[in-house]
Motif scaffolding. Structure first.
Motif, PDB file in Angstrom:
ATOM      1  N   SER A 181       0.812  -1.298  -0.029  1.00  0.00           N
ATOM      2  CA  SER A 181       0.144   0.089  -0.017  1.00  0.00           C
ATOM      3  C   SER A 181       0.950   1.266  -0.269  1.00  0.00           C
ATOM      4  CB  SER A 181      -0.790   0.022   1.256  1.00  0.00           C
ATOM      5  OG  SER A 181      -1.580   1.115   1.262  1.00  0.00           O
ATOM      6  N   ILE A 182       0.778   2.183  -1.043  1.00  0.00           N
ATOM      7  CA  ILE A 182       1.516   3.460  -1.352  1.00  0.00           C
ATOM      8  C   ILE A 182       0.746   4.378  -0.330  1.00  0.00           C
ATOM      9  CG2 ILE A 182       2.493   4.916  -2.640  1.00  0.00           C
ATOM     10  CD1 ILE A 182       2.637   2.763  -4.551  1.00  0.00           C
ATOM     11  N   TRP A 183       0.902   4.684   0.972  1.00  0.00           N
ATOM     12  CA  TRP A 183       0.130   5.330   1.684  1.00  0.00           C
ATOM     13  C   TRP A 183       0.937   6.120   2.640  1.00  0.00           C
ATOM     14  CZ3 TRP A 183      -0.551   5.314   7.094  1.00  0.00           C
ATOM     15  CH2 TRP A 183      -1.571   6.313   7.637  1.00  0.00           C
ATOM     16  N   GLY A 184       0.503   7.521   2.873  1.00  0.00           N
ATOM     17  CA  GLY A 184       1.311   8.184   3.832  1.00  0.00           C
ATOM     18  C   GLY A 184       2.610   8.641   3.123  1.00  0.00           C
ATOM     19  N   VAL A 185       2.978   8.751   2.111  1.00  0.00           N
ATOM     20  CA  VAL A 185       4.239   9.095   1.717  1.00  0.00           C
ATOM     21  C   VAL A 185       4.318  10.796   1.526  1.00  0.00           C
ATOM     22  CG1 VAL A 185       4.846   7.136   0.357  1.00  0.00           C
ATOM     23  CG2 VAL A 185       3.704   8.996  -0.731  1.00  0.00           C
ATOM     24  N   THR A 186       5.431  11.302   1.598  1.00  0.00           N
ATOM     25  CA  THR A 186       5.528  12.713   1.494  1.00  0.00           C
ATOM     26  C   THR A 186       6.344  13.181   0.572  1.00  0.00           C
ATOM     27  OG1 THR A 186       7.337  12.858   3.204  1.00  0.00           O
ATOM     28  CG2 THR A 186       4.979  12.964   3.756  1.00  0.00           C
ATOM     29  N   GLY A 291      -6.916   0.822  -6.810  1.00  0.00           N
ATOM     30  CA  GLY A 291      -7.294   0.437  -5.234  1.00  0.00           C
ATOM     31  C   GLY A 291      -7.962   1.485  -4.491  1.00  0.00           C
ATOM     32  N   ARG A 292      -7.576   2.798  -4.947  1.00  0.00           N
ATOM     33  CA  ARG A 292      -8.411   3.719  -3.955  1.00  0.00           C
ATOM     34  C   ARG A 292      -9.919   3.849  -4.500  1.00  0.00           C
ATOM     35  NH1 ARG A 292      -3.612   7.170  -5.814  1.00  0.00           N
ATOM     36  NH2 ARG A 292      -5.392   8.464  -6.996  1.00  0.00           N
ATOM     37  N   GLY A 298     -11.779   3.067   2.597  1.00  0.00           N
ATOM     38  CA  GLY A 298     -10.508   2.580   2.660  1.00  0.00           C
ATOM     39  C   GLY A 298      -9.983   2.236   1.202  1.00  0.00           C
ATOM     40  N   GLU A 299      -9.003   1.445   1.265  1.00  0.00           N
ATOM     41  CA  GLU A 299      -8.558   1.275  -0.329  1.00  0.00           C
ATOM     42  C   GLU A 299      -7.856  -0.217  -0.256  1.00  0.00           C
ATOM     43  OE1 GLU A 299      -4.158   3.057  -0.198  1.00  0.00           O
ATOM     44  OE2 GLU A 299      -5.601   4.488  -0.032  1.00  0.00           O
ATOM     45  N   VAL A 300      -7.779  -0.673  -1.398  1.00  0.00           N
ATOM     46  CA  VAL A 300      -7.056  -2.096  -1.739  1.00  0.00           C
ATOM     47  C   VAL A 300      -5.887  -1.712  -2.009  1.00  0.00           C
ATOM     48  CG1 VAL A 300      -7.162  -4.055  -2.911  1.00  0.00           C
ATOM     49  CG2 VAL A 300      -9.241  -3.041  -2.593  1.00  0.00           C
ATOM     50  N   PRO A 301      -4.682  -2.444  -1.269  1.00  0.00           N
ATOM     51  CA  PRO A 301      -3.218  -2.278  -1.549  1.00  0.00           C
ATOM     52  C   PRO A 301      -3.042  -2.636  -3.048  1.00  0.00           C
ATOM     53  CG  PRO A 301      -3.751  -3.480   0.451  1.00  0.00           C
ATOM     54  CD  PRO A 301      -4.929  -3.439  -0.127  1.00  0.00           C
ATOM     55  N   ALA A 302      -2.262  -1.894  -3.634  1.00  0.00           N
ATOM     56  CA  ALA A 302      -1.729  -2.065  -4.987  1.00  0.00           C
ATOM     57  C   ALA A 302      -1.024  -3.310  -5.136  1.00  0.00           C
ATOM     58  CB  ALA A 302      -0.791  -0.894  -5.487  1.00  0.00           C
TER      59      ALA A 302
END
Length: 323
Positions: A181-186, A291-292, A298-302
């Motif tokens: 899951s590509i989440w929370g990146v900056t 996935g989004r 929520g979301e499905v991880p890539a």
């Protein structure tokens, strides 16, 4: 050939724009116009610049990194099934990153790729020396892949064991990350990943002539003056680092290193380094965007969506091969 490259770049641009536009907060055409002229609302500006854009860039870069890793591994091993996820590299990087995130949740993002590279290289060294110890007249590539499967299983078991010890507040994030899951990146993550992938990607591109000579077979490469064992080690290290750095920011995207080179080969009629990177970026962008959109909450991880395609494809190739 050039037409295929143009179409691939165009597709990448379209997918990138779609990735930026779709999500819980949809970015419509009027929103795009307001962003361009600098009159967007504060919430829209925050969503686009602080969340959506760095996430899409990380998806693109990590996809390119894992794809190039698969390209190099398939070239070195001369095996179309080679992938960092099968050789235990992804699992090793994931194990070390999981430990880092579990123990130091607020750790520096600059250390994240370094720790992932250490884990990935340790796995790669284990795989290499297990295969190398049983070699006959050179490194056995089939034994390299079989050793990778064993190391991958061991690293995966350690990862599952250690998740039990992770604090409850970190468990959900770590499990989501491990699923790809590509989440929370900056922006900080995106810049760090860009530097690593650019540097390692150039190293891999620079060794393309050697990789082509290795593809002729060990005896032919030796007759042309290639230090086969040294070059194989060097290229495997680059591939391991490309995969590890990508895993550090995107999680374990299994099968991507298998899919992207094969798609690139179909499009360019041969193994193309740059086309492989394009295909990898497009695949991860599509998977992350889809996935989004699949779940309302929520979301499905890539990584899960890529595996749904990659696992059957792997079985098809496996059944076609003669062992």
């Amino acid at each position: 050939m050039k037409k295929n490259y143009s179409l691939a770049f165009l597709l990448l641009l379209v997918v990138f724009i779609i990735s930026l536009s779709l999500g819980q907060r949809m970015i419509t055409l009027p929103d795009w116009l307001s962003l361009i002229i600098g009159k967007a609302s504060r919430s829209l500006t925050l969503t686009f610049w602080n969340f959506r854009l760095p996430r899409s860039l990380v998806a693109l870069l990590s996809g390119a990194g894992l794809a190039l890793s698969g390209y190099l591994l398939q070239g070195v091993t001369r095996n179309e099934l080679a992938d960092a996820s099968f050789l235990g590299i992804n699992s090793g990087a994931g194990l070390f990153v999981m430990l880092y995130l579990g123990l130091f949740a607020q750790g520096s993002p600059f250390l994240l790729p370094v720790i992932a590279v250490v884990g990935g290289l340790i796995s790669a060294i284990l795989v290499y020396f297990i295969a190398f110890a049983s070699r006959v007249n050179g490194l056995s590539m089939n034994k390299l892949l079989l050793s990778g499967i064993a190391v991958n299983a061991g690293m995966g078991a350690l990862t599952l064991l250690l998740t039990i010890k992770i604090a409850k507040e970190s468990y959900q994030f770590v499990m989501s990350w491990l699923a790809g899951s590509i989440w929370g990146v900056t922006w900080e993550h995106a810049v760090i990943l860009f530097v690593w992938i650019s540097f390692l990607g150039v190293l891999g591109w620079w060794r393309q002539p050697i990789l082509r000579l290795l593809s002729l077979g060990r005896e032919n490469a030796l007759s042309l003056g290639v230090a086969v064992d040294r070059e194989q080690t060097y290229l495997l290290a680059i591939a391991a680092m490309l995969a590890s750095v990508s895993v550090a920011f995107s999680g374990n995207l299994a099968f991507l290193g298998l899919l992207a080179p094969h798609i690139a080969k179909a499009l360019s009629r041969n193994f193309s380094y740059s086309m492989t990177a394009l295909c990898g970026g497009i695949i991860v962008l599509l998977a992350d965007t889809l996935g989004r959109m699949l779940l309302t909450n929520g979301e499905v991880p890539a990584g899960i969506l890529i595996a749904i395609i990659g696992a059957p494809y792997f079985l098809v190739i496996l059944l076609r091969r003669n062992f």
